[in-house]
Design an enzyme around this catalytic site. Structure first.
Site, PDB file in Angstrom:
ATOM      1  N   MET A  47      -9.313   7.528   0.243  1.00 44.11           N
ATOM      2  CA  MET A  47     -10.134   7.836   1.411  1.00 44.11           C
ATOM      3  C   MET A  47     -10.711   9.246   1.276  1.00 44.11           C
ATOM      4  SD  MET A  47      -7.632   6.384   4.396  1.00 44.11           S
ATOM      5  CE  MET A  47      -6.737   4.832   4.186  1.00 44.11           C
ATOM      6  N   HIS A  56      -1.098  -1.281  -4.382  1.00 42.07           N
ATOM      7  CA  HIS A  56      -2.388  -0.995  -3.749  1.00 42.07           C
ATOM      8  C   HIS A  56      -2.488   0.491  -3.440  1.00 42.07           C
ATOM      9  CE1 HIS A  56      -5.970  -2.367  -1.529  1.00 42.07           C
ATOM     10  NE2 HIS A  56      -5.684  -1.416  -0.641  1.00 42.07           N
ATOM     11  N   SER A 113       0.833  -1.191   0.000  1.00 42.39           N
ATOM     12  CA  SER A 113       0.000   0.000   0.000  1.00 42.39           C
ATOM     13  C   SER A 113       0.870   1.243   0.000  1.00 42.39           C
ATOM     14  CB  SER A 113      -0.910   0.014   1.227  1.00 42.39           C
ATOM     15  OG  SER A 113      -1.509   1.287   1.361  1.00 42.39           O
ATOM     16  N   GLY A 126      -9.185   3.288   7.355  1.00 42.84           N
ATOM     17  CA  GLY A 126      -8.981   4.711   7.571  1.00 42.84           C
ATOM     18  C   GLY A 126      -7.556   5.104   7.873  1.00 42.84           C
ATOM     19  N   PHE A 127      -6.795   4.188   8.462  1.00 44.93           N
ATOM     20  CA  PHE A 127      -5.415   4.506   8.819  1.00 44.93           C
ATOM     21  C   PHE A 127      -4.535   3.284   8.641  1.00 44.93           C
ATOM     22  CE2 PHE A 127      -7.924   7.501  11.322  1.00 44.93           C
ATOM     23  CZ  PHE A 127      -7.295   8.696  11.019  1.00 44.93           C
ATOM     24  N   GLY A 128      -3.263   3.514   8.331  1.00 43.15           N
ATOM     25  CA  GLY A 128      -2.293   2.433   8.288  1.00 43.15           C
ATOM     26  C   GLY A 128      -1.756   2.140   9.675  1.00 43.15           C
ATOM     27  N   GLY A 129      -1.043   1.020   9.795  1.00 40.73           N
ATOM     28  CA  GLY A 129      -0.328   0.706  11.021  1.00 40.73           C
ATOM     29  C   GLY A 129      -1.167   0.160  12.161  1.00 40.73           C
ATOM     30  N   GLY A 138      -4.846  -5.109   6.096  1.00 43.12           N
ATOM     31  CA  GLY A 138      -4.734  -4.635   7.465  1.00 43.12           C
ATOM     32  C   GLY A 138      -3.867  -5.507   8.344  1.00 43.12           C
ATOM     33  N   GLY A 185       1.200  -2.278   4.116  1.00 43.14           N
ATOM     34  CA  GLY A 185       1.760  -0.928   4.047  1.00 43.14           C
ATOM     35  C   GLY A 185       3.050  -0.855   4.812  1.00 43.14           C
ATOM     36  N   SER A 186       2.945  -0.619   6.114  1.00 37.09           N
ATOM     37  CA  SER A 186       4.148  -0.574   6.943  1.00 37.09           C
ATOM     38  C   SER A 186       4.867  -1.914   6.923  1.00 37.09           C
ATOM     39  CB  SER A 186       3.782  -0.181   8.376  1.00 37.09           C
ATOM     40  OG  SER A 186       2.793  -1.044   8.916  1.00 37.09           O
ATOM     41  N   ASP A 193      -4.892   3.279  -1.633  1.00 35.98           N
ATOM     42  CA  ASP A 193      -6.002   3.497  -0.708  1.00 35.98           C
ATOM     43  C   ASP A 193      -6.600   4.888  -0.916  1.00 35.98           C
ATOM     44  OD1 ASP A 193      -6.075   1.080   0.958  1.00 35.98           O
ATOM     45  OD2 ASP A 193      -4.056   1.668   1.553  1.00 35.98           O
TER      46      ASP A 193
END
Length: 230
Positions: A41, A37, A12, A146-149, A178, A199-200, A39
């Site tokens: 939002m 990917h 991501s 809504g948020f990464g990590g 996720g 992502g991370s 995202d």
């Protein structure tokens, strides 16, 4: 896009360096990712605001694999043509984002994209059997969008197992979004998933100057998932 159930890693770019998207995309593809990917939002359906169609159009020339676009927006239908026109290969819309998901999926396919259906952690599978002829991918959220990590929500494992049985031999990917790491990805691969958004989990510790770390992270998630997939 040729369908198969081989493990695919889709980093991501929400976790990439926003000032260097082109270089970041080339780096993750050079290091072996399968999809890219994106995202999207809207600050309404989810509590964050990210990428519009012009940004996608700008990065599209840098993507040699698959542009996998996750629309965390509501309403969806009014923006399908714009995101398709920006170069998306896959457009995924949320079941929860509007009252007429069947119409949304029809519109995505009519725009020339593969159609994905996303499900939040609190959403069950009751509607999915009625949509199986309309979709190419189901994205199971293993965090609240809504948020990464965020931390992986383990209750989604059994949802994926049920979804896999429901899909049967249909050419439909199960994507997990996720908290994907070498520890959590195998849990989902064993349950039946084949595409892993990270992502991370991919970008942590690396950079465009030190892209080998991206490759190490991609290979670690892939090898763990493949071992569990059997």
């Amino acid at each position: 896009m040729t369908f198969d159930r081989k493990i695919k890693i889709a980093p991501s770019i929400l976790s990439a360096d926003f000032a260097n998207f082109g270089q970041e995309i080339r780096a993750i593809e050079d290091q072996g990712c399968d999809w890219v990917h994106v995202d999207v939002m809207d600050g309404h359906f989810v509590p964050n605001l990210t990428f519009g169609p012009p940004l996608l159009a700008a990065i599209r020339p840098h993507i040699q694999t698959v542009m996998d676009v996750h629309l965390m927006i509501s309403p969806v239908d009014a923006y399908i043509d714009a995101y398709a026109g920006a170069g998306a290969d896959i457009l995924t819309a949320h079941l929860e984002a509007g009252p007429h998901i069947h119409r949304t999926l029809q519109a995505i396919r009519a725009a020339g994209c593969k159609a994905g259906l996303a499900l939040n952690p609190g959403t069950g599978l009751d509607a999915v059997p009625h949509l199986l002829d309309m979709i190419d991918l189901v994205c199971v959220m293993t965090v609240n969008p809504g948020f990464g990590g965020q931390k992986f929500i383990h209750s989604q494992i059994e949802k994926v197992r049920s979804l896999r049985a429901m899909i049967g031999e249909r050419p439909i990917h199960i994507e997990i979004d996720g908290g994907m790491t070498p520890e959590t990805a195998p849990l989902m691969a064993e349950a039946g998933a084949d595409v892993f958004v990270a992502g991370s989990g991919v970008f942590k510790g690396g950079s465009v100057q030190n892209p080998d770390v991206y490759g190490e992270n991609i290979r670690a998630i892939r090898s763990a998932a493949e071992a569990a997939q059997g």
